[in-house]
Design a protein around this motif. Structure first.
Motif, PDB file in Angstrom:
ATOM      1  N   LEU A  21       1.177  -1.202  -0.044  1.00 31.49           N
ATOM      2  CA  LEU A  21       0.024  -0.286   0.413  1.00 31.49           C
ATOM      3  C   LEU A  21       0.829   1.213  -0.273  1.00 31.49           C
ATOM      4  CD1 LEU A  21      -2.742   1.118   0.091  1.00 31.49           C
ATOM      5  CD2 LEU A  21      -2.837   0.715   3.099  1.00 31.49           C
ATOM      6  N   GLU A  22       1.825   1.299   1.380  1.00 29.46           N
ATOM      7  CA  GLU A  22       2.913   2.446   0.945  1.00 29.46           C
ATOM      8  C   GLU A  22       3.579   2.920  -0.577  1.00 29.46           C
ATOM      9  OE1 GLU A  22       6.308   4.491   3.759  1.00 29.46           O
ATOM     10  OE2 GLU A  22       5.760   2.657   4.206  1.00 29.46           O
ATOM     11  N   GLY A  23       3.821   1.845  -0.867  1.00 30.29           N
ATOM     12  CA  GLY A  23       4.175   2.350  -2.498  1.00 30.29           C
ATOM     13  C   GLY A  23       3.775   2.438  -3.827  1.00 30.29           C
ATOM     14  N   SER A  24       2.806   1.977  -3.209  1.00 28.36           N
ATOM     15  CA  SER A  24       1.257   1.891  -4.572  1.00 28.36           C
ATOM     16  C   SER A  24       0.697   3.353  -4.226  1.00 28.36           C
ATOM     17  CB  SER A  24       0.747   0.765  -4.314  1.00 28.36           C
ATOM     18  OG  SER A  24       0.368  -0.564  -4.778  1.00 28.36           O
ATOM     19  N   VAL A  25       0.298   4.109  -3.007  1.00 27.09           N
ATOM     20  CA  VAL A  25       0.112   5.091  -2.957  1.00 27.09           C
ATOM     21  C   VAL A  25       0.931   6.191  -2.879  1.00 27.09           C
ATOM     22  CG1 VAL A  25       0.345   7.008  -1.497  1.00 27.09           C
ATOM     23  CG2 VAL A  25      -1.000   4.513  -0.419  1.00 27.09           C
ATOM     24  N   ARG A  26       2.836   5.401  -2.697  1.00 21.20           N
ATOM     25  CA  ARG A  26       4.150   7.064  -3.363  1.00 21.20           C
ATOM     26  C   ARG A  26       3.719   6.657  -4.335  1.00 21.20           C
ATOM     27  NH1 ARG A  26       6.620   4.607  -0.402  1.00 21.20           N
ATOM     28  NH2 ARG A  26       8.016   3.244  -1.312  1.00 21.20           N
ATOM     29  N   PHE A  27       3.171   5.870  -5.397  1.00 17.06           N
ATOM     30  CA  PHE A  27       3.494   5.456  -6.914  1.00 17.06           C
ATOM     31  C   PHE A  27       2.678   7.000  -7.827  1.00 17.06           C
ATOM     32  CE2 PHE A  27       1.785   4.143 -10.583  1.00 17.06           C
ATOM     33  CZ  PHE A  27       2.798   3.685 -11.788  1.00 17.06           C
ATOM     34  N   THR A  29       0.856   9.125  -6.432  1.00 19.55           N
ATOM     35  CA  THR A  29       0.624  10.962  -6.161  1.00 19.55           C
ATOM     36  C   THR A  29       1.955  11.155  -6.893  1.00 19.55           C
ATOM     37  OG1 THR A  29       1.668   9.229  -3.619  1.00 19.55           O
ATOM     38  CG2 THR A  29      -0.587  10.107  -3.908  1.00 19.55           C
ATOM     39  N   GLU A  30       3.411  10.468  -6.250  1.00 18.73           N
ATOM     40  CA  GLU A  30       4.404  10.823  -6.314  1.00 18.73           C
ATOM     41  C   GLU A  30       4.631  10.983  -7.548  1.00 18.73           C
ATOM     42  OE1 GLU A  30       7.668   9.905  -4.335  1.00 18.73           O
ATOM     43  OE2 GLU A  30       6.339  11.121  -2.263  1.00 18.73           O
ATOM     44  N   TYR A  31       4.731  10.429  -8.875  1.00 17.18           N
ATOM     45  CA  TYR A  31       4.621   9.416 -10.573  1.00 17.18           C
ATOM     46  C   TYR A  31       3.811  10.424 -10.440  1.00 17.18           C
ATOM     47  CZ  TYR A  31       6.031   7.745 -14.987  1.00 17.18           C
ATOM     48  OH  TYR A  31       6.173   6.659 -15.698  1.00 17.18           O
ATOM     49  N   LEU A  32       3.036   9.856 -10.514  1.00 14.02           N
ATOM     50  CA  LEU A  32       1.274   9.977 -11.295  1.00 14.02           C
ATOM     51  C   LEU A  32       0.800  11.406 -11.142  1.00 14.02           C
ATOM     52  CD1 LEU A  32      -0.421   6.968 -12.352  1.00 14.02           C
ATOM     53  CD2 LEU A  32       1.757   8.018 -13.733  1.00 14.02           C
ATOM     54  N   GLY A  33       0.874  11.446  -9.709  1.00 17.17           N
ATOM     55  CA  GLY A  33       0.784  12.955  -9.742  1.00 17.17           C
ATOM     56  C   GLY A  33      -0.762  12.949  -9.074  1.00 17.17           C
ATOM     57  N   LEU A  34      -1.156  12.502  -9.129  1.00 17.57           N
ATOM     58  CA  LEU A  34      -2.300  12.048  -8.157  1.00 17.57           C
ATOM     59  C   LEU A  34      -2.453  12.891  -6.771  1.00 17.57           C
ATOM     60  CD1 LEU A  34      -3.278  10.314 -10.678  1.00 17.57           C
ATOM     61  CD2 LEU A  34      -5.468   9.097  -9.035  1.00 17.57           C
ATOM     62  N   THR A  35      -3.637  12.776  -6.198  1.00 22.13           N
ATOM     63  CA  THR A  35      -4.161  13.600  -5.156  1.00 22.13           C
ATOM     64  C   THR A  35      -4.817  12.650  -3.565  1.00 22.13           C
ATOM     65  OG1 THR A  35      -4.016  15.899  -5.738  1.00 22.13           O
ATOM     66  CG2 THR A  35      -4.747  15.269  -3.500  1.00 22.13           C
ATOM     67  N   GLU A  36      -4.493  12.810  -2.309  1.00 24.45           N
ATOM     68  CA  GLU A  36      -5.609  12.080  -1.515  1.00 24.45           C
ATOM     69  C   GLU A  36      -6.080  12.276  -1.047  1.00 24.45           C
ATOM     70  OE1 GLU A  36      -3.561   9.909   1.710  1.00 24.45           O
ATOM     71  OE2 GLU A  36      -1.353   9.527   0.744  1.00 24.45           O
ATOM     72  N   ASN A  37      -7.252  11.749  -1.336  1.00 24.47           N
ATOM     73  CA  ASN A  37      -8.835  12.836  -1.134  1.00 24.47           C
ATOM     74  C   ASN A  37      -9.383  11.469   0.284  1.00 24.47           C
ATOM     75  OD1 ASN A  37     -10.558  14.592  -0.701  1.00 24.47           O
ATOM     76  ND2 ASN A  37     -11.804  13.722  -2.197  1.00 24.47           N
ATOM     77  N   ASP A  42      -9.212   0.896   5.593  1.00 25.10           N
ATOM     78  CA  ASP A  42      -7.395   0.521   5.595  1.00 25.10           C
ATOM     79  C   ASP A  42      -6.834   1.165   4.072  1.00 25.10           C
ATOM     80  OD1 ASP A  42      -6.416  -0.422   8.140  1.00 25.10           O
ATOM     81  OD2 ASP A  42      -6.562  -2.352   7.063  1.00 25.10           O
ATOM     82  N   SER A  43      -8.438   1.495   3.146  1.00 27.76           N
ATOM     83  CA  SER A  43      -7.790   1.997   1.804  1.00 27.76           C
ATOM     84  C   SER A  43      -7.990   3.628   1.737  1.00 27.76           C
ATOM     85  CB  SER A  43      -9.536   1.988   0.659  1.00 27.76           C
ATOM     86  OG  SER A  43      -9.660   0.395   1.102  1.00 27.76           O
ATOM     87  N   VAL A  44      -7.106   3.911   0.699  1.00 27.47           N
ATOM     88  CA  VAL A  44      -6.555   5.093   0.341  1.00 27.47           C
ATOM     89  C   VAL A  44      -8.024   5.862  -0.316  1.00 27.47           C
ATOM     90  CG1 VAL A  44      -4.406   6.951  -0.112  1.00 27.47           C
ATOM     91  CG2 VAL A  44      -4.487   5.092   1.625  1.00 27.47           C
ATOM     92  N   HIS A  45      -8.045   7.012  -0.840  1.00 28.05           N
ATOM     93  CA  HIS A  45      -8.879   7.650  -2.142  1.00 28.05           C
ATOM     94  C   HIS A  45      -8.172   8.857  -2.382  1.00 28.05           C
ATOM     95  CE1 HIS A  45     -12.494   5.018  -0.586  1.00 28.05           C
ATOM     96  NE2 HIS A  45     -12.329   5.998   0.025  1.00 28.05           N
ATOM     97  N   LEU A  46      -8.073   8.624  -4.064  1.00 29.93           N
ATOM     98  CA  LEU A  46      -7.094   9.288  -4.899  1.00 29.93           C
ATOM     99  C   LEU A  46      -7.768  10.086  -5.798  1.00 29.93           C
ATOM    100  CD1 LEU A  46      -5.350   6.188  -3.938  1.00 29.93           C
ATOM    101  CD2 LEU A  46      -3.502   8.663  -4.252  1.00 29.93           C
TER     102      LEU A  46
END
Length: 317
Positions: A21-27, A29-37, A42-46
């Motif tokens: 999850l941590e690596g996927s969120v980083r990919f 947000t940081e690589y593709l430029g999505l925003t966490e919302n 345990d799920s993360v919305h972007l």
């Protein structure tokens, strides 16, 4: 457009499973430029910067990779009820749920291959916080100043044990139309591209070499320009993101593409299909032969072997 074509407005969002999850969120947000919302459990919305809804992507931790849900927004409450009635009349099981932030009730069903499909109408329009306010009032969020800065979620490519029953479901029960397909020499349809609107495609089904059901080939995000896809390749090189194939241009649908893997193992496409629309109401279904596909992509790049064998969740052996 009259029903059923037009009852599904667009691809809303997808939920990916990831063992990292941590690596996927980083990919994303940081690589593709999505925003966490926000998050749910345990799920993360972007979200992408040009999406008007609460989220474009949900990442959920899991023991393996793959896709859990694909959500489609209908064009009205009446359209939602029409599609539900059609699905129930076909004998497919379904249920109502309210389990996502920013989204009203969803009708959750599945295609013949077992991929979860959710339909909804009620949706909360995104309101950007002060730090993400755009300079133009007709844009939901400011463009990101980092990463690729993908514009929107573009399409989903499912793997399927058999393509035709799934294409028939998307066409008959959800009102899509097929725009292109691949027919093998033995008569089987090996892949089919379908659209709900004037985009050239929203959903793709590709035959799974393993015969498995419910797997994912890739999800795709659209960029503003071809140059953004080229920049994405450079950023991948600089940041250690694995490039599977591309940049290049597909023969089918003419999409300019780059395929990469996110840390959870799911394949992600960066694509630029924004200039190609299917405006003709009587668009003929384009069928490609096995010999034509052996020629490779538009400019001659041969399709890499892993493109036919890599899917998520992975198959042992």
């Amino acid at each position: 457009m009259t029903p059923p074509l037009g009852d599904i407005a667009h691809l809303g969002h997808v939920e990916l499973l990831t063992p990292d999850l941590e690596g996927s969120v980083r990919f994303f947000t940081e690589y593709l430029g999505l925003t966490e919302n926000g998050g749910s459990g345990d799920s993360v919305h972007l979200r992408t910067w040009d999406d008007y809804e609460h989220h474009s992507l949900t990442l959920t931790p899991h023991t393996t990779s793959g896709i859990r849900r694909t959500a489609l927004r209908t064009s009205s409450e009446d359209a939602l009820q029409r599609r539900v009635k059609e699905i129930e009349a076909s004998g497919r099981p379904g249920r109502w749920a309210e389990d996502e932030p920013g989204i009203g009730k969803l009708y959750v069903t599945s295609d013949p291959d077992g991929h979860e499909i959710a339909l909804y109408w009620e949706s909360e329009w995104y309101q950007a916080p002060p730090e993400l306010k755009p300079g133009l009032k007709n844009q939901p969020q400011a463009k990101p100043g980092h990463g690729v800065g993908v514009r929107r979620l573009d399409h989903v490519n499912f793997l399927a044990a058999s393509v035709e029953p799934n294409g028939d479901f998307i066409r008959k029960q959800l009102g899509a139309r097929p725009t292109e397909q691949i027919r093998l020499d033995d008569g089987r349809i090996a892949a089919q591209w379908l659209t709900f609107s004037n985009k050239s495609y929203d959903v793709v089904y590709t035959e799974d070499w393993s015969g498995s059901q419910g797997r994912l080939h890739h999800i795709a995000f659209a960029t503003d320009t071809r140059e953004d896809v080229l920049r994405a390749a450079d950023l991948a090189l600089d940041t250690g993101v694995f490039i599977e194939t591309g940049p290049h241009k597909h023969a089918i649908q003419q999409t300019f593409f780059l395929y990469v893997y996110e840390p959870g193992g799911n394949r992600v496409e960066l694509c630029n299909p924004l200039t190609r629309l299917v405006l003709a109401p009587d668009w003929p279904l384009i069928t490609w032969t096995e010999d034509e596909r052996k020629k490779g992509q538009a400019w001659g790049l041969k399709t890499i072997e892993s493109f036919h064998t890599h899917g998520t969740p992975p198959i042992e052996g």
